[in-house]
Write an enzyme that holds these catalytic residues in place. Structure first.
Site, mmCIF file in Angstrom:
data_model
loop_
_atom_site.group_PDB
_atom_site.id
_atom_site.type_symbol
_atom_site.label_atom_id
_atom_site.label_comp_id
_atom_site.label_asym_id
_atom_site.label_seq_id
_atom_site.Cartn_x
_atom_site.Cartn_y
_atom_site.Cartn_z
ATOM 1 N N LYS A 1 53.293 43.860 30.135
ATOM 2 C CA LYS A 1 54.636 43.803 30.719
ATOM 3 C C LYS A 1 55.371 42.507 30.394
ATOM 4 O O LYS A 1 56.590 42.462 30.451
ATOM 5 C CB LYS A 1 54.578 44.019 32.229
ATOM 6 C CG LYS A 1 54.215 45.458 32.608
ATOM 7 C CD LYS A 1 55.264 46.062 33.488
ATOM 8 C CE LYS A 1 55.039 47.528 33.772
ATOM 9 N NZ LYS A 1 53.653 47.919 34.093
ATOM 10 N N ASP B 1 52.905 63.680 36.431
ATOM 11 C CA ASP B 1 54.306 64.110 36.365
ATOM 12 C C ASP B 1 54.824 64.217 34.937
ATOM 13 O O ASP B 1 55.626 65.102 34.624
ATOM 14 C CB ASP B 1 55.196 63.160 37.177
ATOM 15 C CG ASP B 1 55.111 61.744 36.678
ATOM 16 O OD1 ASP B 1 54.097 61.080 36.963
ATOM 17 O OD2 ASP B 1 56.028 61.292 35.972
ATOM 18 N N SER C 1 55.807 45.406 42.905
ATOM 19 C CA SER C 1 54.720 44.667 43.533
ATOM 20 C C SER C 1 53.629 44.426 42.506
ATOM 21 O O SER C 1 52.598 43.853 42.787
ATOM 22 C CB SER C 1 54.167 45.452 44.719
ATOM 23 O OG SER C 1 53.828 46.750 44.292
ATOM 24 N N SER D 1 45.994 48.192 28.672
ATOM 25 C CA SER D 1 47.311 47.680 29.063
ATOM 26 C C SER D 1 47.300 46.469 29.984
ATOM 27 O O SER D 1 48.281 45.734 30.045
ATOM 28 C CB SER D 1 48.129 48.811 29.693
ATOM 29 O OG SER D 1 47.407 49.440 30.724
ATOM 30 N N GLU E 1 47.748 59.784 31.598
ATOM 31 C CA GLU E 1 48.134 59.465 32.973
ATOM 32 C C GLU E 1 47.058 59.951 33.945
ATOM 33 O O GLU E 1 46.187 60.748 33.583
ATOM 34 C CB GLU E 1 49.520 60.025 33.309
ATOM 35 C CG GLU E 1 49.655 61.505 33.233
ATOM 36 C CD GLU E 1 51.096 61.963 33.483
ATOM 37 O OE1 GLU E 1 51.974 61.169 33.852
ATOM 38 O OE2 GLU E 1 51.336 63.173 33.310
ATOM 39 N N GLY F 1 48.615 62.173 39.303
ATOM 40 C CA GLY F 1 50.011 61.761 39.132
ATOM 41 C C GLY F 1 50.473 62.186 37.755
ATOM 42 O O GLY F 1 51.014 61.389 36.989
HETATM 43 C C1 LIG Z 1 53.139 49.129 34.124
HETATM 44 C C2 LIG Z 1 51.770 49.381 33.621
HETATM 45 C C3 LIG Z 1 51.419 50.585 32.978
HETATM 46 C C4 LIG Z 1 52.405 51.726 32.788
HETATM 47 O O1 LIG Z 1 53.468 51.348 31.960
HETATM 48 P P1 LIG Z 1 54.808 52.218 31.902
HETATM 49 O O2 LIG Z 1 55.682 51.519 30.948
HETATM 50 O O3 LIG Z 1 55.360 52.258 33.302
HETATM 51 O O4 LIG Z 1 54.406 53.577 31.458
HETATM 52 C C5 LIG Z 1 50.141 50.729 32.475
HETATM 53 N N1 LIG Z 1 49.215 49.757 32.639
HETATM 54 C C6 LIG Z 1 49.503 48.592 33.253
HETATM 55 C C7 LIG Z 1 48.432 47.591 33.369
HETATM 56 C C8 LIG Z 1 50.787 48.361 33.770
HETATM 57 O O5 LIG Z 1 51.067 47.205 34.391
#
Ligand SMILES: *Cc1c(COP(=O)(O)O)cnc(C)c1O
Length: 320
Positions: free
Chosen positions: A53, A210, A78, A304, A204, A208
Site C-alpha cells: 500500500k 464479492d 484502520s 501483499s 479472495e 467474502g
Molecule cells: C489492502 C490489502 C490487500 C487488498 O488490496 P486491494 O487493493 O484492496 O485489493 C491485500 N493484502 C494486504 C496486505 C492489504 O493491505
C-alpha cells in the site's frame, strides 16, 4: 471515469524510484519440487510500512498539486492504507488526517501517529467515516486518498508486478490477493504490458467472494459482512473503476478459506523464515492448494503484506 493504463504505472514507477523498496523475489525449493513448477514470490511484506500500500499512497501524494499538498490529505482506514498515507504524507511534508475506528488496535493507531498523522477516532456503530472524511474535504479543502478506487493508487500498486516481471521474465500465471481490487487492477496493467500471455487470477477469501460473484453477475455484487482472518480483504464491494479493469483483463477469481490461509502462513514462517499476514497469504494459498494446474509453469505470486498482531499470529502458528 478515466481508467489508469500502463503509462500511469510507468509514471508511478518513476515517482517511487529511490523512495519505495525494490522488494525481494524469493523461491522455495521445497514448494517448487512438490508442485513441479517454478514459483516466484514478490515479497511486499518487506515493503515500507510492511505492505504494497505504500506504493499507491506515495504515488497519490506525488501526483498532487502544490496547492493540494498545502491543504493536506485525509484517508479512512484502520489497516495498511492508513500507515501508507501517513508515511507518504510525512515524506512530502504534507499534513495528513486519518479517520480510524475507536476500536482499532492500539499498535496500528500508534504507528499512524508515529508517522506524524493526526488521528480522528469515530464510533463504528453510530458514526459514518465517509461523512467525517467528506466534511474535512469540504471544510478544510483536504484531498481524500481512497484505498483503491483512484487511478494514481492503482498505478502505484501496479509497480510491484512490473518489478517482478522485469526481474524474473515472462510468467505463465500470476496470483494476486484481492480486496477492493486496487492491487489486482494495477497488477493486470503491468502483466498485460510486460507478459501479455500471462493468466492473472485474483484470490479472495471464501467468506467474502464479492468479486467472484460480481464477475459472474456482470455487475458489482456487495457482501455487507464478509468473514475471514484475511482482514485486509474484507471490503464489501469492488469500485466501478477496479471492476472495469478486472472484468476486462482478469482470467478469473479464486477463493481460499481460513484453513488454507493458516497453512500458507505456517509454511512461510517455518520454511521461508518470514512473517506474512493472513491477507498476504491469499495468492500463495491458491498456489499451495493447486486451484489451477501448475506443473511445468512459471508462476508469480504477490505476497501483499506482513503486518500481524503478534498475539493473533502466535495463536495461528500454534493452533491445530
Ligand atoms: C489492502 C490489502 C490487500 C487488498 O488490496 P486491494 O487493493 O484492496 O485489493 C491485500 N493484502 C494486504 C496486505 C492489504 O493491505
Amino acid at each position: 471515469m478515466k481508467l489508469p493504463n500502463y503509462d500511469d504505472v510507468l509514471r508511478a514507477a518513476h515517482h517511487l524510484a529511490h523512495h519505495a523498496h525494490k522488494t525481494p523475489v524469493l523461491q522455495s525449493r521445497t514448494l517448487n519440487e512438490s508442485l513441479g513448477a517454478q514459483v516466484f514470490f514478490k515479497c511486499e511484506n518487506f515493503q515500507r510500512i510492511g505492505a504494497f500500500k505504500f506504493r499507491g499512497g506515495y504515488n497519490a501524494l506525488a501526483s498532487l498539486s502544490h496547492a493540494q499538498r498545502q491543504k493536506g490529505v485525509v484517508a479512512f482506514s484502520s489497516g495498511n492504507h492508513a500507515q501508507a498515507v501517513a508515511l507518504a504524507a510525512q515524506l512530502f511534508n504534507v499534513p495528513a488526517t486519518i479517520v480510524m475506528p475507536k476500536t482499532a488496535p492500539a499498535a496500528k493507531k500508534a504507528a499512524t501517529l508515529g508517522y506524524g498523522a493526526t488521528v480522528i477516532e469515530y464510533d463504528r456503530l453510530t458514526e459514518d467515516r465517509e461523512l467525517i472524511a467528506q466534511r474535512l474535504v469540504e471544510e478544510k479543502g483536504m484531498t481524500l486518498i481512497p484505498p483503491f478506487a483512484h487511478p494514481d493508487v492503482i498505478a502505484g500498486q501496479g509497480t510491484a508486478v512490473k518489478e517482478l516481471i522485469e526481474e524474473v521474465g515472462q510468467l505463465d500465471v500470476l496470483f494476486v490477493p484481492l480486496g477492493g481490487g486496487g492491487l489486482l487492477s494495477g497488477s493486470l496493467l503491468a502483466a498485460q504490458a510486460l507478459s501479455p500471455a500471462c493468466r492473472v487470477y485474483g484470490v479472495e477469501p471464501e467468506g467474502g467472494n464479492d468479486a467472484q460473484q460480481s464477475l459472474t453477475a456482470g455487475q458489482i455484487v456487495r457482501i455487507d459482512y464478509p468473514e475471514s482472518i484475511a482482514d485486509g480483504a474484507l471490503t464489501p464491494a469492488l469500485a466501478p473503476m477496479t471492476f472495469a479493469l478486472i472484468q476486462q483483463y482478469v482470467s478469473g477469481v479464486l477463493t481460499v478459506n481460513d484453513t488454507h490461509l493458516v497453512s500458507a502462513l505456517r509454511f512461510f514462517a517455518e520454511r521461508m523464515k518470514m512473517v506474512v499476514e493472513p491477507t498476504g497469504c491469499l495468492g500463495a494459498a491458491a498456489v499451495m492448494q493447486q486451484l489451477i494446474p501448475l506443473a511445468g509453469l512459471r508462476v508469480g505470486v504477490v505476497i501483499s503484506g506482513g503486518n500481524v498482531d503478534l498475539a493473533q499470529y502466535g495463536q495461528l502458528l500454534s493452533a491445530g
